[in-house]
Design a protein around this motif. Structure first.
Motif, short mmCIF file in Angstrom:
data_model
loop_
_atom_site.label_atom_id
_atom_site.label_comp_id
_atom_site.label_asym_id
_atom_site.label_seq_id
_atom_site.Cartn_x
_atom_site.Cartn_y
_atom_site.Cartn_z
N ASP A 163 3.45 -1.59 -10.70
CA ASP A 163 4.80 -1.03 -10.60
C ASP A 163 5.13 -0.52 -9.20
O ASP A 163 6.20 -0.79 -8.65
CB ASP A 163 4.99 0.11 -11.60
N VAL A 164 4.20 0.24 -8.61
CA VAL A 164 4.49 0.86 -7.31
C VAL A 164 4.65 -0.19 -6.21
O VAL A 164 5.69 -0.23 -5.51
CB VAL A 164 3.41 1.89 -6.94
N PRO A 165 3.69 -1.08 -5.98
CA PRO A 165 3.87 -2.07 -4.93
C PRO A 165 5.02 -3.04 -5.19
O PRO A 165 5.70 -3.47 -4.24
CB PRO A 165 2.52 -2.80 -4.86
N ALA A 166 5.28 -3.37 -6.45
CA ALA A 166 6.40 -4.26 -6.76
C ALA A 166 7.72 -3.58 -6.42
O ALA A 166 8.64 -4.21 -5.87
CB ALA A 166 6.36 -4.64 -8.24
N HIS A 167 7.82 -2.29 -6.74
CA HIS A 167 9.02 -1.53 -6.42
C HIS A 167 9.22 -1.43 -4.90
O HIS A 167 10.35 -1.53 -4.40
CB HIS A 167 8.91 -0.12 -7.02
N ALA A 168 8.14 -1.26 -4.16
CA ALA A 168 8.22 -1.04 -2.71
C ALA A 168 8.48 -2.32 -1.92
O ALA A 168 8.91 -2.25 -0.76
CB ALA A 168 6.93 -0.40 -2.21
N ASP B 11 0.84 -1.20 0.00
CA ASP B 11 0.00 0.00 0.00
C ASP B 11 0.88 1.26 0.00
O ASP B 11 0.54 2.27 0.61
CB ASP B 11 -0.94 0.02 1.20
N GLU B 12 1.99 1.18 -0.69
CA GLU B 12 2.93 2.30 -0.76
C GLU B 12 2.26 3.57 -1.25
O GLU B 12 2.53 4.67 -0.76
CB GLU B 12 4.09 1.93 -1.70
N SER B 13 1.36 3.45 -2.23
CA SER B 13 0.68 4.62 -2.79
C SER B 13 -0.51 5.06 -1.95
O SER B 13 -1.13 6.10 -2.23
CB SER B 13 0.20 4.32 -4.21
N GLN B 14 -0.85 4.29 -0.92
CA GLN B 14 -1.98 4.55 -0.02
C GLN B 14 -3.30 4.72 -0.78
O GLN B 14 -4.14 5.54 -0.41
CB GLN B 14 -1.69 5.78 0.85
N GLU B 15 -3.47 3.90 -1.80
CA GLU B 15 -4.74 3.93 -2.55
C GLU B 15 -5.53 2.64 -2.39
O GLU B 15 -6.57 2.45 -3.02
CB GLU B 15 -4.48 4.21 -4.02
#
Length: 525
Positions: free
Chosen positions: A483-488, A452-456
């Motif tokens: 992309d975002v959760p995989a990166h985080a 939930d890195e992007s908090q969405e």
């Protein structure tokens, strides 16, 4: 918003606190003071009179408290007087004088009521079912037998640290024969308690004597946590401490590290009383409670309004965490609840792999709620700030070890740090096995945070399975890319394999139209 003032006028000390209650029923301590006034000093068994000097000391404090009550716009004052005033023939007239001088109305409570309030303060802040409870004051000691969180029996014995000191003249150097005489006197009083348990039972102690004994023990052992509430003092260590304390002169006792200098004259009587209770109960350790009568008074007022069904007390730790977050932020953010739901989902599905206890699941939930609390200090290094908050916040329902474990879970919610662990003195109280448990649970929290890195809240579901040579994680997202959760979360794969001894295989399923079960679960937390 209400403010409640509580005054506990004891035989040795006077204690004053102000509690603030928010609209949601969240509460916090906003002011406290304790003063040694020795109200029972000079009150002999023959005269049973509060001396003029003792009354003046009390009035001086109460005049200050009356001003604070006015300035703080306190809605209600709960003020009680215990053994010294209860036993004094001029106790009632003294309280009339208090009211005329300060405007504060005080109530003399019975020994039974004192025991009940002390029990309430403990049972709301220490999550134990069966134990013997004692509250040692200056002029009395209240003892209660608790089974299944219910107080079955109570007794108030009209002797305390101050009155015993004066009775046996034990403020200075005490001979071996006088110590033996004091022990026999205390034992005789305890032997009259018909319901005192015959089998070993844990003991919880309240009062200045037990807190001071715990401080002395912590200093002597180099204990890394500056906390007394729910601290366990081994009985063998306690007996050695009492032996050492009773062999010293008054001047030598004043130099004992951890012992309050104002208690050096009455510590022998107090320590012997504690020792004899522990011996008779056959307990292997003494648990110190920093909460007692004052907190009991508060909950006596609070429960009928805000916790009629007892749910907050029944689920003490998690409700205490939520209470803390409400007092500092007004509400705990949905992101934290969502991350918690995600971490718990992985914990539950991989239970057969990690082998962690249900209690560790509760600590993971607490850490999930608290893991971002440090952002209120500074976003930079907020994981470390959250760890500090978890380690120091006024939260009840866990042991000191568990509080350290939760603090480390918060610190590692972006990944494990050996450097942080090495520099964290508190972590030294954990065994290697307990530290491994922390690292396992922290990985679930770190994975959830990264997802939930992007908090969405775009992760709709996670499916966790395992094979002999790997652990598998299938992740369903409501977005068309991951992309975002995989990166985080990518950097956690190496730590995962190191801790669980098998690789973590991740599969992504973007564009999933499944109902977001995690969001639904988070809303219920």
């Amino acid at each position: 918003m209400d403010r409640i003032a509580i005054i506990d006028l004891g035989s040795n000390s006077i204690r004053f606190i102000v509690m603030q209650i928010g609209e949601q029923g969240s509460y916090k301590l906003i002011y406290q003071e304790k003063k040694s006034i020795r109200l029972a000093e000079g009150m002999t068994q023959e005269t049973r009179l509060l001396t003029e000097e003792a009354q003046e000391r009390a009035l001086k404090c109460l005049t200050v408290y009356a001003h604070i009550i006015e300035v703080q716009k306190v809605k209600k004052v709960l003020a009680v007087a215990t053994a010294a005033v209860r036993n004094a023939v001029n106790g009632a007239s003294f309280l009339k004088r208090v009211h005329m001088t300060t405007g504060i109305s005080m109530t003399i409570i019975s020994g039974r009521a004192e025991a009940a309030l002390g029990f309430s303060g403990v049972i709301h802040t220490i999550d134990r079912k069966d134990f013997l409870l004692f509250d040692l004051g200056g002029a009395s000691v209240e003892i209660s037998l608790v089974k299944n969180k219910k107080r079955l029996h109570s007794v108030s014995i009209p002797y305390g640290a101050v009155t015993l000191t004066e009775m046996f003249q034990s403020s200075g150097t005490v001979s071996q024969s006088k110590l033996t005489e004091m022990k026999k006197f205390i034992q005789a009083k305890l032997d009259k308690i018909t319901w005192f348990p015959d089998t070993p039972l844990p003991v919880i102690g309240v009062g200045g004597t037990v807190r001071n004994l715990a401080k002395v023990h912590q200093r002597s052992t180099g204990y890394p946590l500056p906390k007394l509430h729910n601290y366990n003092l081994p009985s063998e260590d306690l007996f050695e401490m009492v032996k050492d304390i009773t062999s010293k002169t008054f001047e030598e006792r004043q130099r004992i590290s951890g012992l309050s200098s104002e208690r050096a004259d009455i510590i022998i009587a107090g320590a012997l009383t504690v020792q004899e209770i522990i011996r008779k109960a056959k307990s292997s350790y003494l648990t110190i409670s920093g909460c007692g009568l004052r907190e009991g008074l508060f909950f006596h007022y609070y429960d009928p309004i805000y916790d009629k069904d007892g749910d907050k007390r029944q689920h003490m730790l998690i409700n205490s965490v939520k209470n803390y977050l409400h007092t500092v932020t007004g509400e705990y953010a949905f992101h934290s609840r969502y991350v918690t739901a995600l971490a718990l989902s992985m914990f539950d599905q991989w239970k057969h792999v990690h082998g962690l206890s249900s209690r560790m699941r509760t600590l993971l939930m607490a850490a999930g709620f608290l893991h971002d609390a440090g952002s209120m200090i500074n976003y930079y290094n907020h994981a470390r700030h959250s760890a500090y908050i978890a380690a120091n916040a006024h939260i009840f329902g866990w042991s000191q070890k568990e509080q350290v474990m939760c603090s480390l879970l918060c610190a590692f919610h972006h990944g494990f740090s050996g450097k942080y662990t090495k520099n964290n003195e508190a972590s030294k109280i954990l065994s290697e096995e307990e530290m491994l448990d922390v690292r396992k649970a922290a990985l679930f929290l770190a994975l959830a945070e990264g997802l939930d890195e992007s908090q969405e809240q775009c992760i709709t579901q996670v499916i966790c399975t395992s094979a002999k040579d790997a652990m598998d994680l299938r992740i369903y997202t409501s977005r068309n890319n991951f992309d975002v959760p995989a990166h985080a979360t990518g950097h956690l794969l190496r730590e995962f394999e190191k801790v669980f001894r098998v690789p973590l295989r991740v599969q992504w399923f973007p564009g999933s139209r499944n109902a977001n079960k995690l969001v639904q679960t988070a809303r219920k937390l």
